[in-house]
Write a protein that holds these residues in place. Sequence first.
Motif, PDB file in Angstrom:
ATOM      1  N   UNK A 126       4.187   5.631  -5.408  1.00 49.72           N
ATOM      2  CA  UNK A 126       4.212   5.659  -6.865  1.00 49.72           C
ATOM      3  C   UNK A 126       3.163   6.621  -7.402  1.00 49.72           C
ATOM      4  N   UNK A 127       1.977   6.603  -6.811  1.00 47.99           N
ATOM      5  CA  UNK A 127       0.920   7.523  -7.225  1.00 47.99           C
ATOM      6  C   UNK A 127       1.357   8.970  -7.017  1.00 47.99           C
ATOM      7  N   UNK A 128       1.929   9.263  -5.862  1.00 46.42           N
ATOM      8  CA  UNK A 128       2.359  10.627  -5.562  1.00 46.42           C
ATOM      9  C   UNK A 128       3.453  11.089  -6.516  1.00 46.42           C
ATOM     10  N   UNK A 175      -0.927  15.378  -9.862  1.00 52.94           N
ATOM     11  CA  UNK A 175      -0.487  16.620 -10.513  1.00 52.94           C
ATOM     12  C   UNK A 175      -0.027  17.655  -9.495  1.00 52.94           C
ATOM     13  N   UNK A 176      -0.437  17.469  -8.246  1.00 53.98           N
ATOM     14  CA  UNK A 176      -0.035  18.393  -7.192  1.00 53.98           C
ATOM     15  C   UNK A 176       1.072  17.751  -6.356  1.00 53.98           C
ATOM     16  N   UNK A 177       2.012  18.543  -5.871  1.00 52.59           N
ATOM     17  CA  UNK A 177       3.068  17.976  -5.026  1.00 52.59           C
ATOM     18  C   UNK A 177       2.488  17.441  -3.715  1.00 52.59           C
ATOM     19  N   UNK A 188       0.821  -1.211   0.000  1.00 53.56           N
ATOM     20  CA  UNK A 188       0.000   0.000   0.000  1.00 53.56           C
ATOM     21  C   UNK A 188       0.850   1.253   0.000  1.00 53.56           C
ATOM     22  N   UNK A 189       1.911   1.228   0.797  1.00 53.45           N
ATOM     23  CA  UNK A 189       2.812   2.373   0.847  1.00 53.45           C
ATOM     24  C   UNK A 189       3.499   2.583  -0.497  1.00 53.45           C
TER      25      UNK A 189
END
Length: 54
Positions: A28-30, A35-37, A22-23
């Motif tokens: 990976x998504x972040x 699109x935002x930091x 999950x982490x």
Amino acid sequence: MHKYLEKENEVNFDKIFNQVLGYLLFRDFCDNVSEEPVPHLKFYEEVSRLLLKV
């Protein structure tokens, strides 16, 4: 993993995020999708690194 958590009624952010997979998916998504930091991620990684030293 998701099916197991659903069966146990444990599908929530804390349960999923505390799992390594999950982490990694969240990181990976972040890094690649959002699109935002996400400064919270760097903060979490730094705190985790410091806690492992103790």
